[in-house]
Each structure stands twice: as structure tokens, then as C-alpha cells.
Design a protein around this motif. Structure first.
Motif, short mmCIF file in Angstrom:
data_model
loop_
_atom_site.label_atom_id
_atom_site.label_comp_id
_atom_site.label_asym_id
_atom_site.label_seq_id
_atom_site.Cartn_x
_atom_site.Cartn_y
_atom_site.Cartn_z
N THR A 106 -61.06 32.11 -48.50
CA THR A 106 -61.92 33.49 -48.03
C THR A 106 -63.25 33.24 -48.45
N LEU A 107 -63.86 32.35 -49.46
CA LEU A 107 -65.16 32.22 -49.49
C LEU A 107 -65.86 31.65 -48.34
N GLU A 108 -65.48 30.67 -47.83
CA GLU A 108 -65.99 30.23 -46.69
C GLU A 108 -65.95 31.18 -45.28
N GLU A 109 -64.66 31.71 -45.12
CA GLU A 109 -64.39 32.58 -44.13
C GLU A 109 -65.42 33.70 -44.01
N SER A 110 -65.60 34.35 -45.23
CA SER A 110 -66.47 35.51 -45.61
C SER A 110 -68.13 35.03 -45.15
N LYS A 111 -68.62 34.09 -45.58
CA LYS A 111 -69.84 33.50 -45.46
C LYS A 111 -70.00 33.42 -44.10
N ARG A 112 -69.17 32.67 -43.16
CA ARG A 112 -69.08 32.46 -42.02
C ARG A 112 -69.04 33.42 -40.99
N LYS A 113 -68.37 34.56 -41.30
CA LYS A 113 -68.32 35.89 -40.63
C LYS A 113 -69.50 36.62 -40.80
N ILE A 114 -69.97 36.69 -42.01
CA ILE A 114 -71.34 37.61 -42.46
C ILE A 114 -72.52 36.79 -41.66
N ASP A 115 -72.60 35.54 -41.58
CA ASP A 115 -73.67 34.77 -41.02
C ASP A 115 -73.60 35.06 -39.41
#
Length: 496
Positions: free
Chosen positions: A337-346
Motif C-alpha cells: 500500500t505504501l508503494e501503491e499510494s506513492k505511485r498513484k499520488i505521483d
């Protein structure tokens, strides 16, 4: 092959066009999250449509019934619970709940407040002389415990039978029978002869174990009802001056000046106004009459609210979801979720800043999103379709957080969406520092800050420097200004 964008609106889910819904007069709701609109009973009152006027009279008839019971002393806890308390009609997918479509409903606090007003201040409710009619909102203007969400919930429950029949008619004419179900609904119509609510059966759109209701656009508004407490306080000086009876006006002025402290604050002023209204409740009728005389303004204001909500939360978000589906694997993820959240926000940052995605936050007249709640609703809808759940308003011990992105109990990331214009933004950023300092990894949460002006951008950057927030602390700024954007965006990458 690109993944499919999620179906987030009634039209998508039940395979009907937006045009068909518009022709019917219904708002295109989202079963994913409540959209920020609600039923204003004044729009029923001031409408030229006979069916709406009949609905308003239906509401007043029920309130007269409650008034008579209250005056006779028939208001024990059981009666209050049975006749005043209602569950929220969450199936209309409108209101004030960010986490899905289920709010708190109407409980005993609301029941007691309404009953007290009917039995005390407004024993003549239903027989007004100054106003053109009676209004539910009148009963909510003084005492605490009754807000706009209560008014909307109460109104929606009292006209639920109409909404059920309105939706059933549309479903039978336009929706595949395989997507509908015949259901028994509790508390549809009130039987005055025996004093009980009766159930009914309807064929309705069916989704994930529950039915979905449609609501006509022309009875919806946003922010507040036309008759509301805030306007009553603002109009108080004018109401005092408009009193034609010199003796009464003198009594009101002497009482008001006598209870208002010499060096008063705004809080003191509000409390003094409330005390005057409790002592002279007839003043409320003069305020309401003025509101009645300006009914056209209520209709015009509400029309603008609905159009803005439709433009931003339906049209623009649908287009954004389409871009996300076409150009990325936004809706597929095997990451944490940490990686997913960062990728989606970016990626959202990239779309908003460089691919005309900033238009998501403006309607066709240039009016932008002004409330963080609206911003959060927008991102909740965009996030739909992720393999991770996005639960709203999670309290992590430092107060509620906008979203907890999680996959089970062992993988969770906190995400907040804030406006740079928020007066509490420094305190909010300080909390991010505390989270960062307590973490054993680079970051366990993200704070996404949207700004619409150069001054707000400068303010946030000054605060980041002042608080010594490092670049890997999870604070991400997104430029949603309409100006200062690249002029050479490719048409295929444009949101609108």
C-alpha cells in the motif's frame, strides 16, 4: 490490454446514459460515496410542481400530528423513538458521509429537541399568520442538536415513498430487469388512523445486497438549507428594525442590550441572539417570511450548486478515471500500500499539473473546489477500483485521518488530502513531522496538499522550511492553478 476503469456512477453501473437520467430529472449519484448534496424542504414548498407542493404539505401534516401528540403529553421515550427517530436513507447516496453511504441517522437527541420545540416554543406550528406556510426548518433554528443533515434526513424519510415510486418508474422503463430486484421496504407511508408506519414493495435497482434510490435534481442543494441558523443570525439586526409594533421592538431592543456584554465577542453576540429568539420566537416568522419572498433566489442558488456538483464530481471525475484507465495501470497493483499510494499520488500530480487534470477541480464557470471534504470525495471516487481498501476518517490517535489505504491488518498507509488555504495547515504539517520522526522507515503516511494560488504555494513552502520537514517525509504538493500551465499539452493527454 488496459484495465477497465471502475464503474462509480449510477449511469455506469446500471447501463443508462447520463442524458436519459437528465431527461428524467434525476441526479447521477455514486453508490461508492455520498455526494455533497441533500434535499432542501424549502424547494418543495416554493416549487410550482403540484407533486412537490403535496410532498411539502405531507411533511407539515406529519409535524402537526407530532405537535398534537406532544401537547397532549404523549411523548414518552417509546413514542419519540417510533415517530421521531429514523435511519438515514443511505440508498439515495447523498449527504455528508465520506465513508460509503451510511450516516448516523436521526436519534434521540434530535427527537427530544424537535419534541421540545413543538411542545414549547412553537405550539402554534401549522397555524402561522405572518408566513405564507409552515416550515420544518423553523423547528431547528434555535436549539442545538439539529443541523442541516438532520433536516435532510427527516425530510428524505418523510418523502421516501415518493422517492421509491420515482425510482421504480425509472427502473421499469430504462433498466435491465436482471439489474433490479423486488424488495420490501420498511416505513414507507404513515397511516394516521392507527398512527403507524407501513411498509411497501417496489422493483428497484439492486447493487451489492441493497437497492439504490434516485432523487430529482430540482429538490437538491448544497452547503445549507435556504432557511438556516446562520442567515437568521446575520439577518437579526434587519429583523429587529422591521418590527412594525413599536412596543414590541422596544422590548426586544431593551432585552437584547441588557444581556449583551459591553466588550462582547462573536460568541457572546450569537448567544444573545439565541436568547432573544427564545424569548420572542415570533421574530422567526418575520425572518422566514423574508426567505419566502425571495424563493426565486433559493431555486437559482440550488440550481448552481447542483450544476457545480455535477460538473466536478460526475463529468470531470469520469473523464479523469478514463484517462487513468487509458494511460496507466492505475487500477492494477501488486505492490504494498505504501508503494501503491506513492505511485498513484505521483501520477495524479502529473495528470493535474501537466495534462490539464487541474480542470477536475473547476466547474465550467471557473468555480473551484473550496472544501477539503469535497477534495476528499473526489479522491475517494478516483481511488475506487484499487485492490486496496480506502477507508475514510480513520483515527490513528492523532485525530481522524482522511484515508487509511490497507490490505489486511499488516499492510496500511495513511493518506491525507488538504487544501493549502486551510488555516490549520501549519498544525497539520507539524503532525506530519511527528509521524515522520516516529517512523522506522522513510515514511508511513502521505499528506497531499493542493494549492490554487501562488501565495498559497509560497505559504506552504515557507512552513515546510520553518518546520524543517525533509523531502522524504511524505508531503506532496500539487499545483492546481489554472494559469502557469504548459500550453502544449497533447490533445490525447488532455482531460477535457
Amino acid at each position: 490490454m488496459n484495465p477497465k476503469a471502475p464503474k462509480i456512477y449510477f449511469s455506469d453501473i446500471f447501463n443508462v446514459s447520463q442524458e436519459t437520467l437528465s431527461e428524467y430529472g434525476a441526479f447521477n449519484v455514486s453508490p461508492i460515496v455520498d455526494l455533497p448534496l441533500f434535499v432542501d424542504p424549502f424547494l418543495l414548498f416554493t416549487s410550482s410542481k403540484p407533486e412537490y407542493q403535496s410532498l411539502h404539505e405531507q411533511i407539515i401534516q406529519y409535524l402537526r400530528y407530532l405537535r398534537d401528540l406532544s401537547i397532549k403529553g404523549n411523548s414518552d421515550k417509546g413514542i419519540l423513538k417510533d415517530l421521531y427517530c429514523f435511519k438515514e436513507v443511505h440508498q439515495n447516496c447523498l449527504g455528508f458521509c465520506l465513508s460509503g453511504n451510511r450516516g448516523a441517522g436521526l436519534g434521540m437527541k434530535f427527537a427530544s429537541s424537535l419534541n421540545l420545540n413543538l411542545n414549547n416554543l412553537f405550539r402554534e406550528f401549522g397555524n402561522e399568520q405572518v408566513t405564507q406556510g409552515s416550515h420544518l426548518e423553523k423547528l431547528t433554528l434555535i436549539r442545538a442538536g439539529v443541523g442541516k443533515d438532520n433536516i435532510s434526513d427527516f425530510t428524505t424519510n418523510l418523502i421516501k415513498g415518493y422517492l421509491l415510486r420515482y425510482t421504480e418508474k425509472f427502473a421499469l422503463e430504462h433498466i435491465d430487469p436482471a439489474l433490479c430486484k423486488k424488495v420490501r421496504v420498511a416505513r414507507v407511508d404513515f397511516n394516521y388512523e392507527v398512527g403507524v408506519w407501513i411498509d411497501g414493495e417496489f422493483t428497484l435497482p439492486w447493487l451489492q445486497g441493497d437497492y439504490v434510490l434516485l432523487t430529482p435534481e430540482d429538490i437538491l442543494t448544497k452547503d445549507d438549507t435556504w432557511i438556516n441558523k446562520e442567515d437568521l443570525r446575520k439577518d437579526f439586526p434587519r429583523i429587529r428594525e422591521a418590527i412594525s409594533n413599536d412596543s414590541l421592538r422596544g422590548q426586544v431592543d431593551r432585552y437584547f442590550q441588557g444581556i449583551l456584554p459591553r466588550d462582547h465577542t462573536q460568541k457572546d453576540l450569537n448567544e444573545a441572539v439565541e436568547k432573544v429568539l427564545l424569548k420572542f420566537p415570533a421574530l422567526i416568522d418575520h425572518f422566514i417570511r423574508n426567505k419566502e419572498d425571495r424563493g426565486d433566489e433559493a431555486v437559482h442558488r440550488s440550481f448552481g450548486h447542483v450544476r457545480h456538483t455535477e460538473e466536478v464530481f460526475v463529468k470531470n471525475l469520469s473523464l479523469l478515471a478514463s484517462i487513468l484507465q487509458q494511460h496507466t495501470e492505475f487500477y492494477i497493483s501488486s505492490e504494498t500500500t505504501l508503494e501503491e499510494s506513492k505511485r498513484k499520488i505521483d501520477y495524479l500530480k502529473q495528470v493535474i499539473e501537466n495534462q490539464d487534470g487541474y480542470r477536475l477541480f473547476y466547474d465550467d464557470k471557473g468555480k473551484k473546489i473550496q472544501r477539503e471534504k469535497d477534495l476528499q470525495i473526489a479522491f475517494k471516487l478516483v481511488w475506487e477500483g484499487s485492490p486496496s481498501s480506502a477507508d475514510a476518517e480513520v483515527n490513528n490517535g492523532r485525530g481522524p485521518v482522511d484515508f487509511k489505504i490497507s490490505r489486511g491488518s499488516l499492510d496500511a498507509t495513511l493518506v491525507e488530502f488538504k487544501l493549502a488555504s486551510n488555516t490549520q495547515i501549519e498544525k497539520n504539517l507539524q503532525n506530519q513531522v511527528e509521524i515522520y520522526e516516529a517512523a522506522n522507515r522513510t515514511t508511513q503516511s502521505y499528506k497531499v496538499i493542493l494549492f490554487f494560488t501562488q501565495s498559497d504555494e509560497a505559504k506552504v513552502k515557507r512552513l515546510i522550511k520553518k518546520l524543517k520537514i525533509p523531502s522524504d517525509a511524505g508531503v506532496i504538493l500539487i499545483d492546481a492553478r489554472r494559469d502557469n500551465k504548459p500550453s502544449a499539452s497533447k490533445a490525447s493527454d488532455s482531460l477535457l
